[in-house]
Design a protein around this motif. Structure first.
Motif, short mmCIF file in Angstrom:
data_model
loop_
_atom_site.label_atom_id
_atom_site.label_comp_id
_atom_site.label_asym_id
_atom_site.label_seq_id
_atom_site.Cartn_x
_atom_site.Cartn_y
_atom_site.Cartn_z
N THR A 55 0.86 -1.18 0.00
CA THR A 55 0.00 0.00 0.00
C THR A 55 0.90 1.23 0.00
OG1 THR A 55 -1.34 -1.26 1.57
CG2 THR A 55 -2.02 1.01 1.14
N SER A 57 -0.61 4.50 -0.74
CA SER A 57 -1.45 5.58 -0.20
C SER A 57 -2.91 5.15 -0.15
CB SER A 57 -1.31 6.85 -1.03
OG SER A 57 -1.89 6.67 -2.29
N ARG A 84 2.89 2.75 -14.32
CA ARG A 84 3.97 1.86 -14.74
C ARG A 84 4.18 0.74 -13.72
NH1 ARG A 84 9.56 0.94 -15.23
NH2 ARG A 84 9.99 1.97 -13.24
N THR A 85 4.27 1.16 -12.43
CA THR A 85 4.48 0.15 -11.37
C THR A 85 3.38 0.21 -10.31
OG1 THR A 85 5.77 1.65 -9.94
CG2 THR A 85 6.99 0.43 -11.64
N SER A 86 2.50 1.22 -10.44
CA SER A 86 1.47 1.40 -9.41
C SER A 86 0.09 1.17 -10.00
CB SER A 86 1.55 2.81 -8.83
OG SER A 86 1.16 3.76 -9.79
N ASN A 149 -2.58 13.32 -6.66
CA ASN A 149 -1.79 12.65 -5.61
C ASN A 149 -0.30 12.73 -5.92
OD1 ASN A 149 -1.62 11.22 -3.18
ND2 ASN A 149 -1.34 9.31 -4.28
N ARG A 157 7.52 15.09 -0.29
CA ARG A 157 8.91 14.61 -0.27
C ARG A 157 9.88 15.77 -0.20
NH1 ARG A 157 9.01 9.42 -4.41
NH2 ARG A 157 7.98 8.02 -2.97
C1 LIG Z 1 5.51 2.65 -2.10
C2 LIG Z 1 7.00 2.55 -2.32
C3 LIG Z 1 7.39 1.11 -2.70
C4 LIG Z 1 7.38 3.50 -3.49
O1 LIG Z 1 8.77 3.39 -3.65
P1 LIG Z 1 9.61 4.57 -4.37
O2 LIG Z 1 11.01 4.12 -4.48
O3 LIG Z 1 9.30 5.83 -3.67
O4 LIG Z 1 8.95 4.52 -5.78
P2 LIG Z 1 8.97 5.57 -6.98
O5 LIG Z 1 9.15 6.98 -6.53
O6 LIG Z 1 9.92 5.01 -8.00
O7 LIG Z 1 7.47 5.40 -7.51
C5 LIG Z 1 6.99 4.16 -7.96
C6 LIG Z 1 5.53 4.28 -8.25
O8 LIG Z 1 4.82 4.44 -7.03
C7 LIG Z 1 4.04 5.61 -7.08
N1 LIG Z 1 4.02 6.15 -5.72
C8 LIG Z 1 5.10 6.30 -4.91
N2 LIG Z 1 4.69 6.81 -3.72
C9 LIG Z 1 3.34 6.98 -3.80
C10 LIG Z 1 2.36 7.47 -2.92
N3 LIG Z 1 2.64 7.87 -1.67
N4 LIG Z 1 1.07 7.51 -3.33
C11 LIG Z 1 0.75 7.08 -4.57
N5 LIG Z 1 1.64 6.59 -5.46
C12 LIG Z 1 2.93 6.56 -5.08
C13 LIG Z 1 4.72 6.51 -8.10
O9 LIG Z 1 3.83 7.45 -8.65
C14 LIG Z 1 5.17 5.48 -9.12
O10 LIG Z 1 4.07 5.09 -9.91
P3 LIG Z 1 4.23 4.64 -11.47
O11 LIG Z 1 5.43 3.73 -11.57
O12 LIG Z 1 2.97 3.90 -11.77
O13 LIG Z 1 4.38 5.89 -12.26
C15 LIG Z 1 7.80 2.99 -1.05
O14 LIG Z 1 7.50 4.35 -0.77
C16 LIG Z 1 7.47 2.13 0.16
O15 LIG Z 1 8.00 1.04 0.31
N6 LIG Z 1 6.56 2.62 1.05
C17 LIG Z 1 6.16 1.84 2.21
C18 LIG Z 1 5.04 0.87 1.83
C19 LIG Z 1 4.44 0.24 3.06
O16 LIG Z 1 5.17 -0.08 4.00
N7 LIG Z 1 3.12 0.06 3.06
C20 LIG Z 1 2.39 -0.43 4.19
C21 LIG Z 1 2.43 -1.90 4.34
S1 LIG Z 1 1.93 -2.80 2.91
#
Ligand SMILES: CC(C)(COP(=O)(O)OP(=O)(O)OC[C@H]1O[C@@H](n2cnc3c(N)ncnc32)[C@H](O)[C@@H]1OP(=O)(O)O)[C@@H](O)C(=O)NCCC(=O)NCCS
Length: 176
Positions: A55, A57, A84-86, A149, A157
């Motif tokens: 998750t 967001s 792409r990845t979300s 978002n 950030r």
């Molecule tokens: C979510 C997470 C994997 C993103 O990693 P990151 O290295 O910041 O990733 P990036 O900046 O390369 O973004 C990757 C994708 O995620 C999306 N994304 C990253 N943070 C986001 C947020 N807070 N809300 C929505 N989308 C988000 C980006 O838009 C991107 O989407 P796309 O590839 O479809 O264009 C990382 O922030 C994380 O591990 N967070 C903790 C997750 C967690 O513990 N969740 C609760 C338990 S499941």
């Protein structure tokens, strides 16, 4: 990577609200419902991308109608949109009176999940291909939320990187 329909990964589940799910008013505790929403949404995400997803967001949640002990809670979830990845997963929550069959919408939630590879890094996922008019509308509406978002996350950030004072994340607020 070939596209997948929302139907191919959708999940529908229900829970019977028991007394230990309730708050002190005798209605379903919001935190319990949030857990159920997250659980059904991650199942959809896993089915869509065929790998681990976390998750990233949760959109604002409005609890439109209280759910009582004894009610059934119906959760229907499917992929609205993929990047792409979300991916954005929409979850519709309704309460059902099991004796009368009355069904009332309780809330709708939108969650973003990110697929991860073996090194816990974001990894590309199959695109979603909406089929029905409803799915196409959900796809279009999701684009607006995703763009809003994305800007919010970028701003947060930047603010987190630039803040190093006592109120920065991880430091408790200090008495002035
Ligand atoms: C979510 C997470 C994997 C993103 O990693 P990151 O290295 O910041 O990733 P990036 O900046 O390369 O973004 C990757 C994708 O995620 C999306 N994304 C990253 N943070 C986001 C947020 N807070 N809300 C929505 N989308 C988000 C980006 O838009 C991107 O989407 P796309 O590839 O479809 O264009 C990382 O922030 C994380 O591990 N967070 C903790 C997750 C967690 O513990 N969740 C609760 C338990 S499941």
């Amino acid at each position: 990577m070939s596209a997948k329909t929302p139907r191919s990964s959708s999940v529908e589940t229900r829970h019977l609200v028991m007394p230990d799910h309730a708050n002190h008013y005798g209605t379903l505790f919001g935190g319990t419902l949030m857990g159920w929403i997250d659980m059904v949404a991650v199942m959809v995400a896993q089915r869509h991308c065929g790998r681990e997803a976390v998750t990233a967001s949760v959109d604002r949640l409005n609890f439109l109608s209280p759910i009582s002990v004894g009610d059934h809670v119906l959760l229907r979830a499917s992929v609205n949109y993929t990047g792409r990845t979300s991916m954005e997963i929409g979850v519709q929550v309704s309460r059902e009176n099991p004796y009368t069959g009355e069904v009332v919408r309780a809330t709708t939630a939108y969650l973003t999940f990110v697929a991860l590879d073996e090194n816990k890094k974001p990894v590309p996922i199959p695109p979603v291909e909406p089929e029905t008019e409803i799915e196409k509308r959900r796809f279009r509406n999701a684009i607006l939320r995703v763009e809003a978002n994305r800007n919010l996350v970028k701003k947060m950030r930047e603010e987190m990187q630039s803040s190093s004072g006592p109120d920065a994340a991880g430091s408790p607020p200090q008495d002035k």
